[in-house]
Every structure is written in C-alpha cells, then in structure tokens.
Motif scaffolding. Structure first.
Motif, PDB file in Angstrom:
ATOM      1  N   TRP A 128      63.574  20.135  24.127  1.00  0.00           N
ATOM      2  CA  TRP A 128      62.868  21.506  24.418  1.00  0.00           C
ATOM      3  C   TRP A 128      63.137  22.477  23.825  1.00  0.00           C
ATOM      4  N   TYR A 176      62.339  26.505  22.736  1.00  0.00           N
ATOM      5  CA  TYR A 176      61.882  27.548  23.492  1.00  0.00           C
ATOM      6  C   TYR A 176      61.401  28.799  22.754  1.00  0.00           C
ATOM      7  N   SER A 211      65.002  18.915  32.987  1.00  0.00           N
ATOM      8  CA  SER A 211      63.930  19.776  33.272  1.00  0.00           C
ATOM      9  C   SER A 211      64.124  20.767  32.276  1.00  0.00           C
ATOM     10  N   HIS A 251      63.887  23.973  32.713  1.00  0.00           N
ATOM     11  CA  HIS A 251      64.775  25.293  33.300  1.00  0.00           C
ATOM     12  C   HIS A 251      66.262  24.966  33.390  1.00  0.00           C
ATOM     13  N   GLU A 252      66.766  23.756  32.994  1.00  0.00           N
ATOM     14  CA  GLU A 252      68.300  23.347  33.138  1.00  0.00           C
ATOM     15  C   GLU A 252      68.876  24.374  32.053  1.00  0.00           C
ATOM     16  N   TYR A 253      68.280  24.859  30.874  1.00  0.00           N
ATOM     17  CA  TYR A 253      69.116  25.395  30.117  1.00  0.00           C
ATOM     18  C   TYR A 253      68.710  27.074  29.983  1.00  0.00           C
ATOM     19  N   ASP A 254      67.857  27.520  30.975  1.00  0.00           N
ATOM     20  CA  ASP A 254      67.420  28.772  31.279  1.00  0.00           C
ATOM     21  C   ASP A 254      68.565  29.980  30.973  1.00  0.00           C
ATOM     22  N   SER A 255      69.756  29.782  31.555  1.00  0.00           N
ATOM     23  CA  SER A 255      70.690  30.660  31.303  1.00  0.00           C
ATOM     24  C   SER A 255      71.296  30.602  29.951  1.00  0.00           C
ATOM     25  N   ASN A 281      68.715  32.387  27.733  1.00  0.00           N
ATOM     26  CA  ASN A 281      68.766  33.804  27.893  1.00  0.00           C
ATOM     27  C   ASN A 281      69.925  34.301  27.068  1.00  0.00           C
ATOM     28  N   ASN A 313      62.679  37.109  28.962  1.00  0.00           N
ATOM     29  CA  ASN A 313      61.897  36.329  29.817  1.00  0.00           C
ATOM     30  C   ASN A 313      61.669  35.013  28.450  1.00  0.00           C
TER      31      ASN A 313
END
Length: 541
Positions: free
Chosen positions: A141, A143, A228, A230-234, A237, A275
């Motif tokens: 992924w 980002y 997914s 979103h697995e690495y969102d934190s 961020n 974001n």
C-alpha cells in the motif's frame, strides 16, 4: 500472457532494456503500449487474468500470468511443489515498480553480504541454492497523507541563571497553521511477507513507479494482497506527523521566530490533524530465496529495485570454534615468544598468564553481550547496545599496561605511573562499560510482545529465555574474575593454582560462547509458516 504482436509468441519483461522481449523473433516492445487478453474487454479493464498456485503444506499462494509457467517449490516453507488451483480475475494494482536488478546482480549482492559475515556457513551461498532466487512482485500500500490546520510543537528556552542557586527553563508551545501533503509512505499488504523483511528492504524509490500493466509480470510471479489499507492507519499517521513536524521546525519562518528556543518535536507530544488522503495498491519487486532445514527455514531477499539485501544468516559453530582456537593459539604464542625473547619476565609463565586470561575473559563477556543486545534491539528497536570503540581502546591500553607491570626493565622506578595507573584507569572504564551494558540488557527483560510481528515476538521470547539460562554462569564468571584477581595479587608459590584458574576461566568463557552461538543460530531461523488458507496441511518433512 502477453503475446508478441509480430509472431504471437509469449513475451517476457527484460530487466536490462526495461521492455518486453520476444525470444522467438528478437523484437522489443514498450510494456505500456501492449495489451493483454483481459484488457481487451472494457467491462474487465480493471482486472487481469491470473493463474493461481497454492502450496499444500503452508497455504501460500503465487500468481502468474502465463498458464504454461509451472511453479515448482514454495518459497515460504520450502515445500517441494505448488499445485495449480484455478484461473482467477485479479484486481489490477494502481502502480508497479519494475525489476531493475537482474538475477545475476541479485546473486552477487547476496554473496557479497554472506562474505561480510565470516562466521556464516558457506552452504548459504552455494551455487545450487542461490540459483533458486525467484523474482516476485510483492503487494504494497502506498499512502498519501496531509497534515492540515493548527499544530502545536513543544519548545523550551535555554537554562538561564536567575539568582545565586536558581536557574529557570521556560517551556512554550509553538503554534502555527500547516497544509502539508506528503507521499511515499508504504507498507506491505501480504500476510505471508513478514514485516521485518519488508522493513529491512525499504526504501523503494516511488518516483520510478509506473502505471500497472500485466506485461511487467511476464517471467515473474506475484502475490495478491490480503491486508486492508486501514491496517496501518495509526502507523502512517504517526510517521506523517513526525516528518511534517520536522519539515515545519526547519522552515525559515519558524526558525526566525524561535531563534533562542530549543524545539523538541516528539511525535507523541505534537498536536496536529493528519488525514490519509489516499492509499494506492502497488507491486514492488523482490528477489526471494528460502533454505529449509527440518522444521526451520531461513529467508534471503534482495530489493529488486535497489539491490539492498535482507537475509537470515545463521552462525556456524564450527567456524567460530576454529576462530577461537586460532586466536587463543596466536595470543599464547605471543606470550611464549615474549618469554624466550625477554628473559626478564619471570612470572608470566603462570601468574601473568592468569592475569591476561582474566582481562581477555572480561573482554569476551563484553563483546558477546554486545552482540546479543544488537541482535535483540534490531532495526528501529530500543537502543540496547554500548559503543565498542572506547572499550576496545581501553582493552588494548590495559593489556599493554599489564604486560609492562609484570616485566622488569629500566622503568622500574616509574612502574606505578607508567603501568599501574593506566591499568587501573582503563579497568575502571571497562567496568563502567559493563555497568552501562547491564543497564541496556535490563531493558530487554522489560520488552513487551504486544502488537509486534511473529518474528519479533519470537526473538524477544528467546532473548528472555537466554538471559534466564546464563544468569548463574555469568555470576560464576564474575566470581572467577574476582578470585583470579586475588590470586594474581597474592602471587602463590604453586604455579598449578594459577594455571588451574586459567583453565576454569577459559572453560567458563567457552560455555558462555556456546550459549550465545545457540541463541544467534536460533533467532536467525524461522519456524515453518502456516497461513491456514484453503488446502493447507502441515508438512512434517
């Protein structure tokens, strides 16, 4: 499969030319300009045909775009075969980074890495083994994140003298507005691909990525992503916030208003809004090889774009033993030479030999523990090792000072200043280094295994078990050093006492080295994976 527009034969992606090559007619074609069978149908333009092979042992999957391309072994568990399951429509990734490193360059880079580690068995660089390197496109992924709105960064003034015994440090919040867009953050999107390997292979140069075309897969394999975005969102961020704040605090406008302040951009203390604007699917090139031994396996990987190597390289106990014996023979050979060349060394035969053994035993304990701490800390882990440069210099000075202290010479009257004081000073420095090392080692005992990779959890667990096993041996070694130092100071009349203490010290150090070798070998190997996918079964062989 992508066919040749001229003769219809299958094309393959040629790394050297970065074009599609036809082995039948010899023509080269631009990859982006060729169409594959699946993209001719507009309704299926977002997908491409793939042929799925699954490992019956561990459940790993590999994709290929050529139905005639038989997949032999499994690179994850070393299984002897992978079974064709079905043809499947795969969603096309957004981008792909084509292979830049050829297989020959990959093998050279890996062999060079093995040669950098003299205690690694050469079986890991045998020609038949490295020939099994397989080119695989791993799913990632990629980002793009934006930090916008108000941000707050802690800062502090310098220490200022207020009164006789009073100083003050004033703390501030640097407040501003930001609108920063950052990209190039990536995480692997495959459960099969261990995070420690993908982290070690990073970074990739995403400016060289291309819009995806199935032709790039010709002659290579690929994995389908199963993690997914979103697995690495934190994690993304936090990483974005860290990079954005570093950019802001180095901005000329911020520097001018905070000229006399020390800005401390700790990401945990920075308040800002981040974001994740988009997450694109990409395929990144990896050369992958595995070596299976019973129920354990080691991996070797090479970044297919940069040539960076990340490999499990278990130590060879035989090589270490031969090196230790050779080093011991060289040291005591020098001592024997000194005994013959300098007849004024009456006590070096026993008592002096014991003193040298104790100094070398102390050094051996330090270097072994430092290697252990370095292995456990790993990349990006808590710092648990002490710099060895100062210790090594102190060790050399201590050795020469001790040899000078037990020899007779014209400097007899100045022996205390020339030898004794330097020897005691360096001994204190070395003792302090041991205390610092013990403090770092204590951090390992407190390491948590929550939210860590499987490999990281295993390393920490093995490390804690190792520390429990060697605690009594190390206490015995420190006791031996204390008793040995007393024997050197007393200088007994019987040489057998000194030689006996030498033997005990050497045996203890050898035992500690065996424990370390066993630990380093264990953590360099991985248990056979089990991905629990459809069709997987455990292979006992």
């Amino acid at each position: 499969m992508v066919g040749c527009p001229t003769c219809g034969a299958a094309l393959r992606f040629d790394i050297a030319s970065q074009k599609m090559a036809c082995d039948h007619c010899g023509n080269l074609f631009e990859t982006q300009k060729l169409s594959d069978n699946s993209s001719r149908d507009d309704a299926r333009s977002s997908q491409f045909d793939s042929y799925v092979y699954i490992c019956p042992s561990c459940g790993a999957e590999l994709l290929t775009t050529d139905k005639n391309d038989a997949v032999g072994f499994c690179q994850y568990c070393g299984g002897a075969s992978m079974i064709y399951e079905k043809m499947r429509q795969e969603w096309k990734p957004d981008y792909i980074i084509p292979f830049k490193v050829t297989k020959e360059d990959c093998k050279k880079a890996y062999c060079k890495e093995v040669r950098r580690h003299p205690f690694v068995s050469r079986k890991y660089s045998k020609s038949d083994l490295i020939e099994s390197f397989r080119g695989i496109y791993m799913p990632y992924w990629s980002y793009r994140a934006v930090m916008s709105g108000q941000f707050r960064v802690p800062a502090q003034s310098g220490r200022q003298h207020v009164s006789l015994n009073t100083y003050e440090i004033i703390h501030y919040d640097v407040v501003g507005n930001s609108n920063l867009a950052l990209e190039g953050y990536s995480r692997d999107a495959s459960i099969n691909f261990d995070d420690d390997i993908s982290d070690a292979l990073a970074p990739y140069e995403y400016r060289q990525q291309m819009p995806f075309a199935p032709g790039y897969l010709s002659g290579f394999y690929a994995e389908s992503g199963d993690v997914s975005a979103h697995e690495y969102d934190s994690a993304i961020n936090l990483e974005t916030k860290d990079d954005a704040v570093n950019i802001l605090v180095n901005d000329n406008a911020v520097k001018s208003c905070c000229e006399n302040l020390k800005i401390t951009p700790n990401p945990d203390e920075v308040r800002a809004k981040v974001n994740i604007e988009s997450a694109k699917r990409t395929l990144n090139p990896v050369w992958f090889m595995s070596y299976r031994n019973g129920k354990q396996i080691t991996y070797a990987t090479v970044n297919g774009q940069t040539g960076k190597v990340a490999a499990d390289l278990p130590l060879s106990p035989l090589r270490i033993l031969l090196f230790a014996l050779g080093l011991s023979a060289a040291i005591f050979g020098i001592i024997a030479l000194l005994m013959n060349v300098i007849p004024s060394i009456p006590s070096i035969k026993a008592n002096g030999t014991l003193g040298l053994c104790l100094i070398l035993m102390n050094a051996g304990m330090f270097y072994l523990q430092n290697s252990f701490n370095r292995t456990v800390s790993g990349k990006g882990g808590t710092r648990t090792r002490v710099a060895t440069g100062g210790y090594t210099l102190s060790l050399i000075v201590c050795l020469f000072a001790f040899i000078g202290a037990i020899t007779d010479g014209s400097y007899e009257k100045d022996r205390f200043f020339i030898c004794i004081i330097p020897m005691m000073a360096t001994a204190v420095i070395m003792l302090f280094a041991h205390f610092r090392q013990a403090a770092y080692t204590s951090l390992i005992k407190k390491m948590a295994t929550d939210n860590t990779s499987v490999l990281r959890t295993r390393v920490i667990t093995e490390a804690k078990s190792f520390l429990r096993k060697v605690v009594w041996l190390k206490l015995a070694m420190y006791l031996s050093i204390a008793i040995g130092a007393m024997i050197v100071y007393i200088d007994p009349a019987y040489n057998a006492v000194s030689y006996g203490a030498c033997f005990v010290a050497a045996a203890e150090l050898f035992g500690l080295a065996l424990f370390h070798i066993h630990f380093q070998t264990n953590v360099a190997k991985r248990p056979l994976p089990q991905f629990n996918k459809k069709g997987a079964r455990y292979d006992e062989n």
